[in-house]
Design a protein around this motif. Structure first.
Motif, PDB file in Angstrom:
ATOM      1  N   ILE A  59      42.601  36.686  51.773  1.00  0.00           N
ATOM      2  CA  ILE A  59      42.977  38.029  51.297  1.00  0.00           C
ATOM      3  C   ILE A  59      41.831  38.601  50.464  1.00  0.00           C
ATOM      4  N   ALA A 112      47.000  46.836  48.853  1.00  0.00           N
ATOM      5  CA  ALA A 112      45.676  47.485  48.773  1.00  0.00           C
ATOM      6  C   ALA A 112      44.945  47.329  50.099  1.00  0.00           C
ATOM      7  N   ILE A 113      45.050  46.144  50.718  1.00  0.00           N
ATOM      8  CA  ILE A 113      44.393  45.918  52.016  1.00  0.00           C
ATOM      9  C   ILE A 113      44.977  46.855  53.069  1.00  0.00           C
ATOM     10  N   THR A 161      46.238  49.791  52.592  1.00  0.00           N
ATOM     11  CA  THR A 161      45.715  51.138  52.339  1.00  0.00           C
ATOM     12  C   THR A 161      44.278  51.258  52.836  1.00  0.00           C
ATOM     13  N   LEU A 162      43.473  50.247  52.503  1.00  0.00           N
ATOM     14  CA  LEU A 162      42.059  50.298  52.900  1.00  0.00           C
ATOM     15  C   LEU A 162      41.903  50.201  54.416  1.00  0.00           C
ATOM     16  N   GLY A 202      39.706  41.775  51.518  1.00  0.00           N
ATOM     17  CA  GLY A 202      39.771  42.877  50.554  1.00  0.00           C
ATOM     18  C   GLY A 202      38.384  43.304  50.109  1.00  0.00           C
ATOM     19  N   ALA A 213      36.665  46.813  50.616  1.00  0.00           N
ATOM     20  CA  ALA A 213      36.239  47.547  49.414  1.00  0.00           C
ATOM     21  C   ALA A 213      34.767  47.938  49.541  1.00  0.00           C
ATOM     22  N   GLN A 225      50.116  42.945  45.442  1.00  0.00           N
ATOM     23  CA  GLN A 225      49.315  44.154  45.145  1.00  0.00           C
ATOM     24  C   GLN A 225      48.087  44.218  46.049  1.00  0.00           C
ATOM     25  N   LYS A 226      47.465  43.027  46.200  1.00  0.00           N
ATOM     26  CA  LYS A 226      46.255  42.969  47.031  1.00  0.00           C
ATOM     27  C   LYS A 226      46.582  43.224  48.497  1.00  0.00           C
TER      28      LYS A 226
END
Lengths: 182, 78
Positions: free
Chosen positions: B41, B10-11, B13-14, B45, B49, B6-7
């Motif tokens: 990670i 998310a990375i 996407t970011l 992340g 963020a 998931q992380k």
């Protein structure tokens, strides 16, 4: 194996190769992005109008400067007035004219009324400045400069696209960032 | 999908909208994300963020220190 008919001629091969090479070099460089961005701008009527207004401003400033040269300015101004009159018959001429928002009567009247000033200054008075200011004001009032910085910014950096996409994806990004908040 | 995956997603996407790295570095990071350790990670992340939450007022010094810290730990292993 392709039939003879299907085989491209030598000229076509070299053209094809050139195109492929160009495509490769473009796709691996920032120029590809610039060409894409330029196409995007060309396909957007508002962006195109903003660029056209900017180009008009540049051309009009150039003509105003040229108007300080005795003879050259008057010749240019008269030529533009003729084109402006012709624009009443051929609308496309009006579209590309640097004073498209002003009527032919207005521009001719400006030239006629400013003649004494031209004579007194021996042709050095930049009387075309009146047309430049009036056209720029018309473009400004029509909002033709409002998106210019976004258009220029998009062309140079692709930022407009970036910010639009960023807006569209804000909730996805919030969720992704939320995973690392703890 | 487990938390690590998931992380990683998310990375990705970011990273797509991050201005901290150029496209080449972004591609390098994405290609090697599976080799990153949990702390790496996590720190990458957090960095992304922070960038996302402070896009309008990024504190360059903070961001720089996060990048340096990340480079140090990642650099030691590679």
């Amino acid at each position: 194996m392709p039939s003879l008919e299907q085989q491209p001629s030598g000229l076509e091969i070299s053209k094809k190769e050139k195109l492929e090479r160009l495509e490769k070099s473009l796709s691996s460089s920032e120029r590809a992005g610039l060409i894409k961005r330029w196409r995007d701008v060309s396909n957007n009527s508002e962006a195109k109008e903003n660029l056209a207004a900017f180009a008009r401003l540049g051309i009009n400033v150039g003509i105003t400067i040229a108007d300080m040269v005795p003879g050259a300015g008057e010749a240019t101004e008269t030529g533009l007035n003729v084109l402006r009159l012709a624009g009443n018959v051929y609308p496309w001429l009006r579209e590309i004219h640097p004073t498209k928002s002003l009527s032919a009567t207005e521009t001719i009247a400006v030239q006629a009324l400013s003649s004494p000033a031209e004579l007194a200054s021996l042709g050095t008075a930049p009387t075309y400045l009146i047309n430049t200011i009036r056209q720029t004001w018309a473009d400004y009032k029509a909002g033709n400069f409002s998106k210019l910085k976004y258009v220029a910014g998009y062309l140079i950096t692709g930022d407009t696209d970036y910010y639009n996409k960023l807006k569209e994806n804000s909730s996805n990004l919030d969720t992704a960032a939320g995973l690392f908040k703890k | 999908m487990d938390l690590k995956m998931q992380k990683i997603e998310a990375i990705k996407t970011l990273l797509e909208f991050s201005l901290l790295f150029n496209n080449k570095v972004k591609a390098e990071i994405i290609n090697n994300l599976s080799k990153f350790t949990e702390p790496e990670i996590e720190s990458l992340g957090k960095l992304l963020a922070i960038e996302h939450e402070n896009r309008s007022s990024l504190d360059e010094a903070t961001i720089k220190s996060y990048i340096e810290n990340f480079s140090k730990t990642y650099g030691k292993r590679h």
